[in-house]
Design a protein around this motif. Structure first.
Motif, PDB file in Angstrom:
ATOM      1  N   UNK A 595       0.825  -1.203   0.000  1.00 54.89           N
ATOM      2  CA  UNK A 595       0.000   0.000   0.000  1.00 54.89           C
ATOM      3  C   UNK A 595       0.860   1.253   0.000  1.00 54.89           C
ATOM      4  N   UNK A 596       1.863   1.271   0.864  1.00 58.75           N
ATOM      5  CA  UNK A 596       2.745   2.437   0.955  1.00 58.75           C
ATOM      6  C   UNK A 596       3.563   2.608  -0.329  1.00 58.75           C
ATOM      7  N   UNK A 597       3.990   1.505  -0.929  1.00 61.44           N
ATOM      8  CA  UNK A 597       4.829   1.598  -2.121  1.00 61.44           C
ATOM      9  C   UNK A 597       4.067   2.090  -3.346  1.00 61.44           C
ATOM     10  N   UNK A 598       2.743   2.029  -3.321  1.00 55.92           N
ATOM     11  CA  UNK A 598       2.008   2.639  -4.429  1.00 55.92           C
ATOM     12  C   UNK A 598       2.201   4.155  -4.426  1.00 55.92           C
ATOM     13  N   UNK A 599       2.477   4.707  -3.245  1.00 59.74           N
ATOM     14  CA  UNK A 599       2.709   6.150  -3.155  1.00 59.74           C
ATOM     15  C   UNK A 599       4.013   6.575  -3.800  1.00 59.74           C
ATOM     16  N   UNK A 600       5.026   5.686  -3.808  1.00 57.85           N
ATOM     17  CA  UNK A 600       6.303   6.016  -4.444  1.00 57.85           C
ATOM     18  C   UNK A 600       6.102   6.248  -5.936  1.00 57.85           C
ATOM     19  N   UNK A 601       5.182   5.483  -6.507  1.00 59.25           N
ATOM     20  CA  UNK A 601       4.904   5.612  -7.931  1.00 59.25           C
ATOM     21  C   UNK A 601       4.003   6.821  -8.194  1.00 59.25           C
ATOM     22  N   UNK A 602       2.976   7.006  -7.372  1.00 59.03           N
ATOM     23  CA  UNK A 602       1.986   8.047  -7.634  1.00 59.03           C
ATOM     24  C   UNK A 602       2.400   9.433  -7.141  1.00 59.03           C
ATOM     25  N   UNK A 603       3.292   9.471  -6.135  1.00 59.93           N
ATOM     26  CA  UNK A 603       3.642  10.784  -5.578  1.00 59.93           C
ATOM     27  C   UNK A 603       5.094  10.817  -5.109  1.00 59.93           C
ATOM     28  N   UNK A 618      -3.894   3.163 -16.330  1.00 63.97           N
ATOM     29  CA  UNK A 618      -4.567   2.993 -15.055  1.00 63.97           C
ATOM     30  C   UNK A 618      -4.084   1.801 -14.237  1.00 63.97           C
ATOM     31  N   UNK A 619      -3.050   1.113 -14.695  1.00 62.41           N
ATOM     32  CA  UNK A 619      -2.530  -0.044 -13.961  1.00 62.41           C
ATOM     33  C   UNK A 619      -1.982   0.392 -12.600  1.00 62.41           C
ATOM     34  N   UNK A 620      -2.372  -0.329 -11.550  1.00 61.08           N
ATOM     35  CA  UNK A 620      -1.876  -0.020 -10.219  1.00 61.08           C
ATOM     36  C   UNK A 620      -0.472  -0.628 -10.053  1.00 61.08           C
ATOM     37  N   UNK A 621       0.443   0.173  -9.516  1.00 61.47           N
ATOM     38  CA  UNK A 621       1.848  -0.224  -9.412  1.00 61.47           C
ATOM     39  C   UNK A 621       2.376   0.133  -8.036  1.00 61.47           C
ATOM     40  N   UNK A 622       3.183  -0.748  -7.472  1.00 63.91           N
ATOM     41  CA  UNK A 622       3.936  -0.468  -6.248  1.00 63.91           C
ATOM     42  C   UNK A 622       5.413  -0.647  -6.569  1.00 63.91           C
ATOM     43  N   UNK A 623       6.264   0.140  -5.951  1.00 64.20           N
ATOM     44  CA  UNK A 623       7.686  -0.017  -6.252  1.00 64.20           C
ATOM     45  C   UNK A 623       8.547   0.930  -5.455  1.00 64.20           C
ATOM     46  N   UNK A 624       9.859   0.768  -5.617  1.00 58.28           N
ATOM     47  CA  UNK A 624      10.802   1.609  -4.891  1.00 58.28           C
ATOM     48  C   UNK A 624      12.056   1.815  -5.732  1.00 58.28           C
ATOM     49  N   UNK A 625      12.521   3.065  -5.736  1.00 56.51           N
ATOM     50  CA  UNK A 625      13.773   3.405  -6.399  1.00 56.51           C
ATOM     51  C   UNK A 625      14.930   3.254  -5.407  1.00 56.51           C
ATOM     52  N   UNK A 634      22.060   2.040  -9.464  1.00 53.81           N
ATOM     53  CA  UNK A 634      20.738   2.665  -9.499  1.00 53.81           C
ATOM     54  C   UNK A 634      19.718   1.560  -9.743  1.00 53.81           C
ATOM     55  N   UNK A 635      18.580   1.636  -9.034  1.00 51.44           N
ATOM     56  CA  UNK A 635      17.614   0.539  -9.053  1.00 51.44           C
ATOM     57  C   UNK A 635      16.179   1.036  -9.186  1.00 51.44           C
ATOM     58  N   UNK A 636      15.367   0.191  -9.769  1.00 52.24           N
ATOM     59  CA  UNK A 636      13.920   0.286  -9.574  1.00 52.24           C
ATOM     60  C   UNK A 636      13.372  -1.133  -9.508  1.00 52.24           C
ATOM     61  N   UNK A 637      12.753  -1.450  -8.388  1.00 50.58           N
ATOM     62  CA  UNK A 637      12.080  -2.730  -8.223  1.00 50.58           C
ATOM     63  C   UNK A 637      10.608  -2.427  -8.018  1.00 50.58           C
ATOM     64  N   UNK A 638       9.787  -2.889  -8.948  1.00 49.10           N
ATOM     65  CA  UNK A 638       8.372  -2.573  -8.885  1.00 49.10           C
ATOM     66  C   UNK A 638       7.516  -3.767  -9.236  1.00 49.10           C
ATOM     67  N   UNK A 639       6.228  -3.648  -8.917  1.00 43.89           N
ATOM     68  CA  UNK A 639       5.354  -4.783  -9.189  1.00 43.89           C
ATOM     69  C   UNK A 639       3.910  -4.368  -9.373  1.00 43.89           C
TER      70      UNK A 639
END
Length: 786
Positions: A595-603, A618-625, A634-639
């Protein structure tokens, strides 16, 4: 007092019994059936015998007799075994076959199995080089009878007890295992090895045995035998090897995959050098090498490996990953002693392996990497472009299958698989693990507030981390040294604020954080549970991070990414474990992190590349840079609910292999061209994920915080960035002001501050990369995430 009476007295307590009055024969009792009782005769009471039942059963005569009987039985059995076990035909070359690798859809990925071996006469190997192998493996080789009875007995006991491989085999025994038998870890094989070694030692000369050993051993890099090894590691023929080079090849045989300089970790390189020194020191000890000459020798760094023809592009990476996974399973099931023995068994051929790789997704990942990054690299124009190494792994979180893997630009150009290497820091992609540990443990801040997405923390850069009021000596800077003042955990994750997660790690307890990291799938062996780990200062691979995030995506059920779908050898099918395991953290903890990681993508830090991508639909995504200090990774792991992908970008000097800053890559980035996780890694991720997306999906989360938690307010930076150039992403906060924050590291945003700003650490981290372009050793703060 008679002797029997004295003995009974000693048994009763060591005291002599009082003498009984003698009775004459006339005063004796009437004769019984056996006649009259004469002088000195006494009746024996039941149970009053001088020996108990146990003593009668275990006498020294019986024990000795049993021991001798067993010895005779063993000798007889060995003699019988010696007579019955023949020296078999050699199997090293005649039985070799190709390995066949297939995609998940059944189409052929590759065929491999033409073993790289060329047998050479011992006379063509310099005498000193021959002796390096004897010094490394078996100093008594020229005097022994071909076996090490103590080592063999130890190996048998460990096989029976399931403890695995132990050293101690002679060169003759290892040659017999290589040429006549197999690598299987069974009592039968070890007994045969012992008998055949004795016979071979009687039939063959020591030189013939040594020649057979160095020509059949596996040296790594798909090289069997000393000639192939000399070419693979030093680009010379065996007769041109120096003593130093021979000592390294001899040292390799202990652990070829671990000691291969091109892929060895720093620890493995140290072990390889120690083994090299051990070999040369033994040669001096045996009188085979002059001590003064030994002192002048330097370690011969091997050449970079060259890929096998037919393995170009991504094929070689996929084949190597499949081989490595099969080797691990063979060891886990007790079929062989070690992963190196298992890998040698796999390389001998005859296997049919089906991988989980989805051909469509594999092609899409390769295309995304090329379009978003590699096609823009031009080493002739920019030296730094030659140092950029991308790697990626894509996993189905519901099945654990690795559906796509990107190991590098080309297996023939860069041998090391960037998808599986774990020598670079994952940086801020580790922050979700800290939050997962906090929720799982029901942790609280220093003020006793439960840690949730809306819990308040001090977001100032270099804020001193405290534990029960005491400073712990750790005060990491934020990206660009920006102070954020009061922030929620959600905002801290969105903006990747180091100071917040450093304090959170101490609030949770670093032991608990690392324990949860291990449960989620990180290899934490040897890692210290210290606050600096909150910045992702350990090593990790894209494969490892994909597994951790897949476990979060799978609601806390452990996902161990697997590339193998099946593996067969003739009539043998290897049992492969289920990639999806037990619940390792609660669903609430896993879903809260998602839930929190969706914020990294959206904001947050991934918004430019992912949120605003027109293909998202409109695909919902969670992830972290994640971006490590000095721009080395440098990384991005998302799902999404159905796909987890971890993309890493690594700065590796094309000539030395050292970790370097990637600033200026492609020449298209603004300012100093700093490479961030929200840049190329996130762009590759988005192009790939949205390109293979079959439908738009939403997360099904079991958390009272809901999906896509929004920060309670937008933080306002309070200091102008001074040390690094701005990123290519648009700003999301108001311009910095001169207001100085006064917030404590815990509590909620509404609480009244009670403490002045944190102190600055006494040792400042470097603010730029050294002028020589190399990577500083042991930086104080390894992560400066965007």
């Amino acid at each position: 007092m008679g002797r029997a009476e004295e003995r009974r007295a000693r048994q009763r307590g060591g005291h002599r019994a009082a003498p009984r009055p003698r009775r004459s024969s006339r005063a004796a009792s009437p004769a019984g059936p056996a006649g009259p009782v004469g002088h000195g005769r006494r009746r024996t009471r039941p149970g009053a015998s001088g020996k108990t039942g146990v003593r009668r059963l275990f006498t020294w005569r019986k024990i000795l007799g049993t021991f001798l009987g067993l010895c005779l039985l063993g000798i007889g059995g060995f003699i019988l075994l010696y007579l019955l076990v023949p020296v078999p035909e050699g199997n090293a070359a005649a039985k070799l076959q190709s390995n066949v690798y297939k995609y998940a859809n059944g189409t052929v990925l590759a065929r491999e199995g033409e073993v790289n071996r060329e047998v050479v006469d011992l006379a063509k190997v310099p005498k000193d080089v021959q002796r390096t192998f004897v010094a490394a493996e078996n100093k008594t080789f020229y005097q022994d009878n071909g076996v090490d009875l103590k080592g063999t007995a130890r190996g048998l006991l460990n096989t029976l007890s399931g403890k695995g491989a132990q050293g101690g085999s002679t060169i003759t025994q290892q040659y017999v295992k290589n040429y006549y038998l197999s690598q299987e870890q069974t009592v039968t094989r070890k007994l045969k090895e012992l008998v055949i070694s004795l016979k071979v030692d009687r039939r063959m000369s020591k030189d013939d045995i040594l020649a057979g050993y160095i020509n059949t051993s596996y040296y790594g890099r798909n090289a069997y035998g000393i000639q192939a090894a000399a070419q693979a590691y030093y680009r010379v023929d065996a007769d041109e090897l120096t003593v130093e080079q021979g000592a390294y090849l001899a040292a390799l045989l202990q652990a070829p995959s671990q000691y291969d300089w091109a892929v060895a970790s720093q620890t493995s390189k140290r072990l390889a050098k120690n083994r090299w020194h051990y070999v040369l020191d033994n040669m001096v000890e045996e009188g085979w090498l002059n001590a003064s000459e030994r002192r002048g020798m330097t370690f011969p760094v091997p050449k970079e490996p060259q890929g096998t023809p037919g393995m170009e592009g991504q094929t070689g990476y996929l084949v190597d990953a499949a081989n490595a996974e099969l080797a691990r399973q063979l060891v886990a099931q007790g079929a062989v002693d070690s992963e190196d023995d298992a890998l040698a068994m796999v390389k001998r051929g005859g296997w049919t392996m089906t991988v989980n790789i989805d051909k469509k997704k594999q092609n899409a990942l390769e295309k995304a990497a090329e379009e978003q990054l590699t096609s823009k690299l031009d080493p002739e124009k920019r030296k730094v472009d030659a140092n950029i190494q991308p790697g990626a792994v894509s996993v189905d979180p519901k099945t654990g299958k690795i559906v796509a893997m990107y190991g590098g630009v080309d297996y023939l150009k860069h041998y090391r698989n960037n998808a599986t290497r774990r020598d670079y820091q994952p940086a801020s992609t580790f922050k979700p693990v800290i939050l997962a540990a906090a929720v799982e443990d029901g942790a609280e801040t220093q003020d006793g507030e439960p840690i949730t997405a809306n819990t308040g923390y001090d977001g100032d850069s270099r804020h001193q981390v405290v534990d029960n009021g005491d400073k712990v000596g750790f005060a990491p800077p934020n990206e660009d040294d920006v102070d954020y003042g009061d922030v929620t955990v959600q905002t801290a994750m969105n903006k990747s604020i180091n100071s917040v997660f450093a304090q959170m790690g101490v609030d949770v307890g670093m032991d608990e954080v690392m324990e949860v990291a291990g449960r989620l799938g990180m290899d934490t062996d040897g890692m210290e549970a210290v606050p600096a780990q909150t910045l992702g200062s350990m090593g990790a691979s894209p494969l490892e991070m994909a597994g951790i995030y897949a476990t979060l995506d799978n609601h806390g059920k452990k996902v161990t990414p697997a590339i193998l779908a099946s593996a067969e050898h003739k009539d043998t099918v290897v049992d492969l474990p289920d990639p999806v395991g037990d619940q390792v953290i609660s669903r609430e903890a896993a879903d809260t992190v998602t839930s929190v990681l969706t914020g990294v993508v959206d904001d947050g830090t991934a918004r430019a590349s992912v949120r605003d991508n027109p293909e998202r639909q409109g695909q919902q995504v969670a992830g972290k840079t994640g971006t490590s200090d000095y721009g080395r990774s440098a990384w991005f792991t998302g799902y999404t609910p159905n796909l987890v992908t971890s993309v890493g970008l690594f700065g590796e000097d094309a000539k030395t292999g050292r970790q370097v800053n990637m600033a200026g890559a492609t020449g298209t980035l603004p300012g100093k061209g700093r490479v961030n996780g929200g840049g190329f890694p996130a762009q590759i991720w988005a192009a790939y994920t949205f390109g293979v997306m079959d439908e738009v999906t939403k997360f099904d989360l079991d958390t009272d915080q809901g999906a896509a938690v929004k920060p309670s307010y937008t933080p306002t930076p309070t200091l102008e960035p001074t040390t690094q150039a701005p990123t290519s992403e648009p700003p999301t906060s108001a311009p910095p002001t001169s207001q100085s924050p006064t917030r404590t590291p815990t509590g909620t945003p509404s609480q009244t501050p009670t403490q002045s700003p944190s102190q600055t650490p006494t040792t400042q981290p470097p603010t730029s990369t050294p002028t020589d372009g190399t990577t500083p050793e042991n930086p104080l703060f390894p992560d400066s995430e965007e």
